[in-house]
Design an enzyme around this catalytic site. Structure first.
Site, PDB file in Angstrom:
ATOM      1  N   ASN A  12       0.867  -1.179   0.000  1.00  0.00           N
ATOM      2  CA  ASN A  12       0.000   0.000   0.000  1.00  0.00           C
ATOM      3  C   ASN A  12       0.901   1.225   0.000  1.00  0.00           C
ATOM      4  OD1 ASN A  12      -1.786   2.047   0.473  1.00  0.00           O
ATOM      5  ND2 ASN A  12      -2.441   1.339   2.508  1.00  0.00           N
ATOM      6  N   TRP A  13       0.980   1.848  -1.159  1.00  0.00           N
ATOM      7  CA  TRP A  13       1.902   2.990  -1.283  1.00  0.00           C
ATOM      8  C   TRP A  13       1.340   4.246  -0.622  1.00  0.00           C
ATOM      9  CZ3 TRP A  13       4.160   2.983  -7.000  1.00  0.00           C
ATOM     10  CH2 TRP A  13       4.915   1.818  -7.176  1.00  0.00           C
ATOM     11  N   LYS A  14       0.067   4.217  -0.262  1.00  0.00           N
ATOM     12  CA  LYS A  14      -0.580   5.400   0.329  1.00  0.00           C
ATOM     13  C   LYS A  14      -0.361   6.612  -0.590  1.00  0.00           C
ATOM     14  CE  LYS A  14      -0.213   3.141   4.758  1.00  0.00           C
ATOM     15  NZ  LYS A  14      -0.067   3.211   6.203  1.00  0.00           N
ATOM     16  N   HIS A  96      -9.501   1.181   5.225  1.00  0.00           N
ATOM     17  CA  HIS A  96      -8.217   1.372   5.903  1.00  0.00           C
ATOM     18  C   HIS A  96      -8.429   2.300   7.103  1.00  0.00           C
ATOM     19  CE1 HIS A  96      -4.093   2.457   6.735  1.00  0.00           C
ATOM     20  NE2 HIS A  96      -3.729   1.416   5.999  1.00  0.00           N
ATOM     21  N   GLU A  98      -6.738   4.621   8.232  1.00  0.00           N
ATOM     22  CA  GLU A  98      -6.465   6.040   7.967  1.00  0.00           C
ATOM     23  C   GLU A  98      -7.715   6.719   7.399  1.00  0.00           C
ATOM     24  OE1 GLU A  98      -2.889   5.464   5.671  1.00  0.00           O
ATOM     25  OE2 GLU A  98      -1.824   4.928   7.499  1.00  0.00           O
ATOM     26  N   GLU A 166      -5.134  -5.039  10.546  1.00  0.00           N
ATOM     27  CA  GLU A 166      -4.141  -3.980  10.752  1.00  0.00           C
ATOM     28  C   GLU A 166      -4.433  -3.264  12.070  1.00  0.00           C
ATOM     29  OE1 GLU A 166      -2.302  -2.700   6.738  1.00  0.00           O
ATOM     30  OE2 GLU A 166      -4.027  -1.431   7.107  1.00  0.00           O
ATOM     31  N   GLY A 172       2.744   2.203  10.881  1.00  0.00           N
ATOM     32  CA  GLY A 172       3.749   3.259  10.767  1.00  0.00           C
ATOM     33  C   GLY A 172       4.461   3.592  12.062  1.00  0.00           C
ATOM     34  N   SER A 212       3.531  -2.125  10.404  1.00  0.00           N
ATOM     35  CA  SER A 212       4.973  -2.214  10.674  1.00  0.00           C
ATOM     36  C   SER A 212       5.571  -3.563  10.276  1.00  0.00           C
ATOM     37  CB  SER A 212       5.274  -1.895  12.138  1.00  0.00           C
ATOM     38  OG  SER A 212       4.939  -0.556  12.413  1.00  0.00           O
ATOM     39  N   GLY A 233       2.931  -1.165   4.263  1.00  0.00           N
ATOM     40  CA  GLY A 233       2.945   0.261   3.951  1.00  0.00           C
ATOM     41  C   GLY A 233       4.353   0.733   3.656  1.00  0.00           C
ATOM     42  N   GLY A 234       4.971   1.365   4.650  1.00  0.00           N
ATOM     43  CA  GLY A 234       6.288   1.991   4.479  1.00  0.00           C
ATOM     44  C   GLY A 234       7.323   1.103   3.802  1.00  0.00           C
TER      45      GLY A 234
HETATM   46  P1  13P Z   1       3.098   0.370   7.660  1.00  0.00           P
HETATM   47  O1  13P Z   1       3.586  -0.920   7.048  1.00  0.00           O
HETATM   48  O2  13P Z   1       3.816   1.566   7.181  1.00  0.00           O
HETATM   49  O3  13P Z   1       2.986   0.254   9.151  1.00  0.00           O
HETATM   50  O4  13P Z   1       1.595   0.559   7.123  1.00  0.00           O
HETATM   51  C1  13P Z   1       0.728  -0.500   7.162  1.00  0.00           C
HETATM   52  C2  13P Z   1      -0.484  -0.153   6.415  1.00  0.00           C
HETATM   53  O5  13P Z   1      -1.215   0.754   6.805  1.00  0.00           O
HETATM   54  C3  13P Z   1      -0.766  -0.899   5.189  1.00  0.00           C
HETATM   55  O6  13P Z   1      -2.048  -0.648   4.727  1.00  0.00           O
END
Ligand code: 13P
Length: 249
Positions: A12-14, A96, A98, A166, A172, A212, A233-234
Site C-alpha cells: 500500500n503505497w498510500k 483502511h 487512515e 491492521e 507506521g 509495521s 505500507g512503508g
Molecule cells: P506500515 O507498514 O507503514 O505500518 O503501514 C501498514 C499499512 O497501513 C498498510 O495498509
C-alpha cells in the site's frame, strides 16, 4: 499460512509516488515476481494505476486504495470502482484505518463500498483492526469482530475477498503485536468467516497482516497459522525491503 491458499503480499503505497519513481519501483518489483509462491499486489496512488498497468502488462496485480460506493455521480474528488477497474486494477483496499479515522468512514459505509467493488468486478481487501485503547482494554477481538460483521458484503468469499488485520497502533509506528496476539486474532477472524459463508470459502479467504511489517519480522509473522501474507505500507516503498518481504513467504 493457510493450506491450499496462495498467499498475497500487497504494497500500500498510500500517498507516495510520482510517475518516474513509481514506475521504476514497480518494474523492479515485477522483475523478480514471476513464478513466486505469493501473489504480489501493488496499490499505488490512483494516478499511477493506468501507467503501471501498461508498463507491467499483468506481471503484478494492481489495486486502488479506496472507492466510492456509488457507481457514478456528483462526488467531487471521489473515484468509482469501475474507474479503478478501467484503469487496470483488479483489487481495491477498503476501510483502511487512515480513512476510517480521517474521513469517519463507518463499517456500514465500508460494506457499501465493498458491494460497489464487487459489482464492478474488483476484489475487496477489507481492513479491520483495533485502536490502541481497545487493545489495552482487552477489547481487540470484540472490535475486530464488530468491524467484520458490519463491513463484509454478501458474496465476499466467492469473489476472493481478502481481510487485512491492521492494528491501528501498529501502523507506521514500528510496533507490532506479539506473534501469539497476531495468531489469536487471525484465528478469531477465520472463525467468524465460518459464520458468514460456507466452509470451503471461509477456509480460502486470505487473511493478511498489516502494521509495521518489515524485512526483519515478516518471516515469523507469515509462518503463523491463518496469516496468508501481508499488507505492507512503508516497507513497500523500499525495493530491498519489499523484495525481502516477498521472498520471506
Ligand atoms: P506500515 O507498514 O507503514 O505500518 O503501514 C501498514 C499499512 O497501513 C498498510 O495498509
Amino acid at each position: 499460512m493457510t493450506p491450499g491458499v496462495r498467499p498475497l503480499i500487497a504494497g500500500n503505497w498510500k500517498m507516495h509516488g510520482l510517475a518516474a519513481d513509481g514506475l521504476a519501483l514497480a518494474r523492479a518489483v515485477a522483475s523478480g515476481a514471476a513464478g513466486l509462491k505469493a501473489e504480489v499486489l501493488l496499490c499505488p496512488p490512483a494516478t499511477l494505476i493506468a501507467p503501471l498497468a501498461q508498463a507491467l502488462a499483468g506481471a503484478l496485480a494492481l489495486g486502488g486504495q479506496d472507492c466510492h460506493e456509488a457507481a457514478k455521480g456528483a462526488h467531487t474528488g471521489d473515484i468509482a470502482a469501475a474507474m479503478l477497474k478501467d484503469a487496470g486494477a483488479t483489487y481495491v483496499i477498503l476501510g483502511h484505518s487512515e480513512r476510517r479515522m480521517a474521513y469517519r468512514e463507518t463499517s456500514h459505509r465500508v460494506r457499501a463500498k465493498a458491494e460497489a467493488a464487487l459489482a464492478a468486478g474488483l476484489i475487496p481487501v477489507v481492513c479491520v483492526g483495533e485502536p490502541e485503547d481497545d487493545r489495552l482494554l482487552g477489547r481487540a477481538e470484540e472490535v475486530v469482530a464488530e468491524q467484520m460483521t458490519e463491513s463484509l458484503p454478501e458474496g465476499f468469499g466467492t469473489a476472493g475477498g481478502v481481510v487485512a488485520y491492521e492494528p491501528v497502533w501498529a501502523i507506521g509506528t514500528g510496533k507490532i503485536p506479539t506473534l501469539s496476539e497476531i495468531e489469536e486474532i487471525h484465528a478469531s477472524i477465520r472463525e467468524l468467516l465460518h459464520e458468514y459463508m460456507d466452509e470451503e470459502h471461509a477456509n480460502l479467504v486470505r487473511i493478511v497482516y498489516g502494521g509495521s511489517c518489515n524485512a526483519t519480522n515478516a518471516k515469523s509473522i507469515f509462518a503463523l497459522p491463518n496469516v496468508d501474507g501481508g499488507l505492507v505500507g512503508g516497507a513497500s516503498l523500499q525495493l530491498d525491503s519489499i523484495k525481502e518481504i516477498i521472498a520471506s513467504i
